[in-house]
Write a protein that holds these residues in place. Structure first.
Motif, short mmCIF file in Angstrom:
data_model
loop_
_atom_site.label_atom_id
_atom_site.label_comp_id
_atom_site.label_asym_id
_atom_site.label_seq_id
_atom_site.Cartn_x
_atom_site.Cartn_y
_atom_site.Cartn_z
N ALA A 1 16.15 34.39 35.58
CA ALA A 1 16.50 33.37 34.59
C ALA A 1 16.94 32.09 35.29
O ALA A 1 17.63 32.13 36.31
N HIS B 1 20.24 33.23 37.27
CA HIS B 1 20.61 34.60 37.62
C HIS B 1 19.38 35.48 37.76
O HIS B 1 18.27 35.10 37.38
N GLU C 1 26.28 34.90 31.76
CA GLU C 1 24.87 34.90 32.16
C GLU C 1 24.19 33.58 31.80
O GLU C 1 23.11 33.28 32.29
N GLU D 1 19.49 29.69 29.00
CA GLU D 1 18.56 30.19 30.02
C GLU D 1 17.11 30.14 29.53
O GLU D 1 16.85 30.24 28.34
N ASP E 1 23.05 41.58 34.97
CA ASP E 1 22.79 40.22 35.42
C ASP E 1 23.80 39.81 36.47
O ASP E 1 24.98 40.10 36.33
N GLU F 1 14.73 40.93 35.65
CA GLU F 1 14.81 39.64 34.96
C GLU F 1 15.07 38.55 35.98
O GLU F 1 15.79 38.76 36.95
ZN ZN Z 1 19.45 36.40 31.31
#
Ligand code: ZN
Ligand code: ZN
Length: 415
Positions: free
Chosen positions: A324, A351, A346, A256, A386, A322
């Motif tokens: 990503a 995500h 993740e 990511e 996530d 977050e």
């Molecule tokens: Zn992440």
């Protein structure tokens, strides 16, 4: 690019994984101590890692094991008042080790549903006691004071959760094969492969940083969503130089690049592309609507109650911390497997995460007060969960400060 080497035995691959963990993941230096934690089922990998650590000049390798059966015995036989207790002396000792320069390696391989049949009240209390006791030591890790990494080992209970139809031996072998493929061990020179992969993640993050997008616009099946990025956000990915000067790659695998969205600037509909495994429960068919950063409507075809409880944890739990980006062609997505393990899941798809933001994804973020962080749009919450929204049908545009759109991803791949 190196080609796939044929006829490499399991023992050789295990040894390569250990070598990559020490040389790339940790960058272990001569004279450095190593503190490792591992499930008992991962002892074969622990032994390989220990040899590579000493060959790299480690002064002392100390491993702490966990064992599922003994963990369960506490839930079955310990008195009720025992569940607010954690081994504070142990976490104090880990903190002391980190402060005196020890590197840290965690082997991930936990049984994903180990505590799913236990009293959730006891599980919650025990988790909270550990979080509290571990916090001072864990902060040294999250602030990257020392070099650290996480790698995975296939354990029979984890493999059984992923491949319930297979006998334990076949399931464990399948999981090892997946770990080797995804952790880039199947090539002639895994260390060189990792270095070029890491450089690629850094290049990607730099390209996105140069763009200074104000927002991202996601379009896909059930998704039409605009997400503002935090002011002075920084995209990050791959390895990092810890405060002790050692370059390490904290997660293996890692696919990511990620940054901090603005907590008040998410609008529209988002549909999850994969089920979310949360504390032993599966939440499926997640579809939520955001308004000014907040989830104002939440749907799920299964586990809706758990989802609603999760986003009601605190005010920040229904906002994003977050964002990503992961291409759909990443080796984890290509495997088509769901791992019930965050380290893998993740990194399988683009995500977003509900809850706490990473302050190091903001310019000078470590020097800002909580008020300054909030003013830039960094979210604050007790949770960080996530959930996957990426697929081969997802298109993402970058929205510039002046409001024009540029293609970032098409059909789940980088443009
Ligand atoms: Zn992440
Ligand atoms: Zn996350």
């Amino acid at each position: 690019m190196a080609t796939v080497a044929q006829d490499v035995s399991f023992a050789q691959k295990l040894d390569q994984l250990a070598r990559v963990a020490i040389e790339v993941g940790l960058g272990l230096t001569r004279g450095q101590e190593l503190l490792m934690t591992a499930p008992l089922d991962a002892v074969a990998l622990v032994r390989r890692i220990t040899e590579h650590a000493y060959r790299a000049g480690a002064s002392l390798v100390t491993t702490l094991y966990t064992d599922d059966e003994t963990t369960l015995m506490r839930y079955h036989y310990a008195p009720d008042e025992a569940f607010d207790k954690a081994a504070g002396w142990l976490y104090d000792g880990m903190g002391a080790a980190f402060r005196s320069g020890s590197a840290r390696l965690a082997i991930s391989g936990a049984h994903p549903g180990l505590l799913s049949k236990e009293d959730p009240g006891k599980v919650g209390r025990a988790n909270q006691a550990v979080s509290k006791a571990y916090r001072p030591a864990l902060e040294l890790i999250t602030r990257h004071e020392i070099n650290w990494t996480i790698v995975a080992a296939a354990t029979p209970p984890w493999a059984a959760a992923m491949f319930p139809e297979d006998d334990p031996e076949t399931a464990t072998q399948k999981l090892w094969d997946a770990i080797f493929a995804i952790t880039r061990i199947n090539s002639e020179d895994p260390v060189a492969d990792w270095k070029s992969h890491d450089a690629g993640l850094h290049r990607r993050a730099e390209q996105m940083n140069a763009k200074r997008y104000a927002a991202l616009h996601y379009r896909g099946p059930g998704t039409d969503f605009r997400l503002g990025l935090a002011d002075d956000h920084l995209w990050m990915g791959g390895g990092t130089t810890a405060a002790n000067g050692v370059y390490c790659v904290p997660n293996m695998p890692t696919e990511e690049i990620f940054t901090t969205p603005h907590k008040d600037r998410a609008d529209g509909l988002v549909t999850a592309s994969k089920p979310l495994s949360y504390q032993g429960t599966m939440i499926e068919g997640i579809r939520v609507r955001f308004e000014k950063g907040r989830i104002v409507e939440a749907h799920a075809t299964r586990g809706l109650e758990v989802l609603e409880k999760l986003i009601s944890t605190d005010e920040g739990a229904r906002r994003l911390g977050e964002v990503a980006l992961v291409p759909h062609s990443s080796p984890i997505a290509a495997s088509g497997l769901t791992f019930f393990n965050t380290l893998f899941d993740e990194n399988a798809a683009s995500h977003i995460a509900l809850g706490q933001a990473y302050t190091n994804c903001l310019k000078d973020g470590d020097k800002l007060t909580p008020e300054e962080l909030a003013a830039r749009g960094a979210n604050d919450s007790l949770i960080h969960v996530d959930w996957m929204i990426g697929s081969d049908k997802l298109d993402i545009d970058g929205i510039t400060a002046s409001g024009s759109a540029e293609p970032v991803m098409r059909g789940g791949e980088w443009v």
